[in-house]
Design a protein around this motif. Sequence first.
Motif, mmCIF file in Angstrom:
data_model
loop_
_atom_site.group_PDB
_atom_site.id
_atom_site.type_symbol
_atom_site.label_atom_id
_atom_site.label_comp_id
_atom_site.label_asym_id
_atom_site.label_seq_id
_atom_site.Cartn_x
_atom_site.Cartn_y
_atom_site.Cartn_z
ATOM 1 N N ILE A 32 24.163 54.826 11.710
ATOM 2 C CA ILE A 32 24.452 56.348 11.605
ATOM 3 C C ILE A 32 23.782 56.734 13.013
ATOM 4 N N ILE A 33 24.472 57.665 13.778
ATOM 5 C CA ILE A 33 23.943 58.410 14.789
ATOM 6 C C ILE A 33 23.534 59.501 14.218
ATOM 7 N N ARG A 34 22.329 60.055 13.930
ATOM 8 C CA ARG A 34 21.986 61.321 13.518
ATOM 9 C C ARG A 34 21.617 62.430 14.568
ATOM 10 N N ILE A 35 22.233 63.385 14.793
ATOM 11 C CA ILE A 35 22.069 64.339 15.501
ATOM 12 C C ILE A 35 21.072 65.268 15.209
ATOM 13 N N ASP A 36 20.348 65.639 16.268
ATOM 14 C CA ASP A 36 19.150 66.647 15.983
ATOM 15 C C ASP A 36 19.504 67.952 15.289
ATOM 16 N N ASP A 37 19.075 68.026 14.080
ATOM 17 C CA ASP A 37 19.743 69.471 13.595
ATOM 18 C C ASP A 37 18.878 70.709 13.778
ATOM 19 N N LYS A 107 33.275 57.564 10.848
ATOM 20 C CA LYS A 107 33.450 59.016 10.232
ATOM 21 C C LYS A 107 32.433 59.906 10.718
ATOM 22 N N VAL A 108 32.831 61.414 10.882
ATOM 23 C CA VAL A 108 31.954 62.298 11.346
ATOM 24 C C VAL A 108 31.763 63.000 10.024
ATOM 25 N N ASP A 109 30.508 63.161 9.753
ATOM 26 C CA ASP A 109 29.880 63.805 8.449
ATOM 27 C C ASP A 109 28.892 64.820 9.205
ATOM 28 N N GLY A 110 29.405 66.141 9.498
ATOM 29 C CA GLY A 110 28.410 67.152 10.048
ATOM 30 C C GLY A 110 27.813 66.611 11.431
ATOM 31 N N LEU A 111 26.475 66.284 11.391
ATOM 32 C CA LEU A 111 25.660 65.716 12.450
ATOM 33 C C LEU A 111 25.549 64.368 12.169
ATOM 34 N N ASP A 112 26.176 63.644 11.407
ATOM 35 C CA ASP A 112 26.017 62.279 11.106
ATOM 36 C C ASP A 112 27.083 61.581 11.630
ATOM 37 N N LEU A 113 26.976 60.600 12.602
ATOM 38 C CA LEU A 113 28.213 60.090 13.090
ATOM 39 C C LEU A 113 28.162 58.499 12.584
ATOM 40 N N HIS A 114 28.895 58.085 11.672
ATOM 41 C CA HIS A 114 28.935 56.792 11.141
ATOM 42 C C HIS A 114 29.829 56.064 12.039
ATOM 43 N N GLU A 117 29.174 48.571 15.191
ATOM 44 C CA GLU A 117 29.083 47.789 16.356
ATOM 45 C C GLU A 117 28.211 48.301 17.366
ATOM 46 N N LEU A 118 27.417 49.316 17.267
ATOM 47 C CA LEU A 118 26.451 49.967 18.069
ATOM 48 C C LEU A 118 25.394 48.859 18.110
ATOM 49 N N ASP A 119 24.927 48.483 19.295
ATOM 50 C CA ASP A 119 23.973 47.607 19.463
ATOM 51 C C ASP A 119 22.760 48.104 19.784
ATOM 52 N N ALA A 120 22.213 48.983 19.074
ATOM 53 C CA ALA A 120 20.913 49.461 19.027
ATOM 54 C C ALA A 120 20.474 49.675 17.681
ATOM 55 N N VAL A 121 19.079 49.538 17.603
ATOM 56 C CA VAL A 121 18.546 49.345 16.119
ATOM 57 C C VAL A 121 17.957 50.667 15.719
ATOM 58 N N ASP A 122 17.585 50.544 14.318
ATOM 59 C CA ASP A 122 17.168 51.712 13.762
ATOM 60 C C ASP A 122 16.023 52.352 14.262
ATOM 61 N N GLY A 123 16.088 53.703 14.547
ATOM 62 C CA GLY A 123 15.043 54.414 15.337
ATOM 63 C C GLY A 123 15.313 54.730 16.591
ATOM 64 N N THR A 124 16.274 54.009 17.449
ATOM 65 C CA THR A 124 16.594 54.074 18.688
ATOM 66 C C THR A 124 16.880 55.371 19.232
#
Length: 160
Positions: A32-37, A107-114, A117-124
């Motif tokens: 999940i790419i969690r955008i700063d709320d 999927k787009v869920d508000g500010l969470d982008l599911h 195959e994003l080759d970045a790790v948790d916390g990036t």
Amino acid sequence: MAAESYTVESIAHVVGGRVEPTDDFWGGTPAIIRIDDTRFTADATKGLDEFSHLEIVFRFHLTDPTDLNLGARRPRDNPDWPEVGIFGHRNMRRINWLGVSRCRLIKVDGLDLHVEELDAVDGTPVLDIKPWFVEFGPRGPVHQASWTTQMLGRYFERPE
């Protein structure tokens, strides 16, 4: 030419997916790419669900800052592959530790982008999010060094 400095702020962080960077088997990896709320509302993602892929600019935050080689080296230190200069690589050993990845938007869920195959790790830290436009893909014939096909042959395979 004098070096210039810029301040760049993260706009999101990767949540989930892998915890350690690896060279291969990113296929199907969910995150999940969690955008700063505190700075953005759900309006910031309006219309994004019409796209199948995103282009993500991120910072290699786990990279050892002393692990730089600004000259030439062999990809993945493989003696069978030729020495290639820093700008012939896409790895994390870069002065600004910037990565670019194209991933599937599930999927787009508000500010969470599911994504997958994003080759970045948790916390990036994520620095920018752009929808992928076919029109920005390569124009004309595409060619690349043969070692890249050997090296990346299993990059997006699913983990066993």
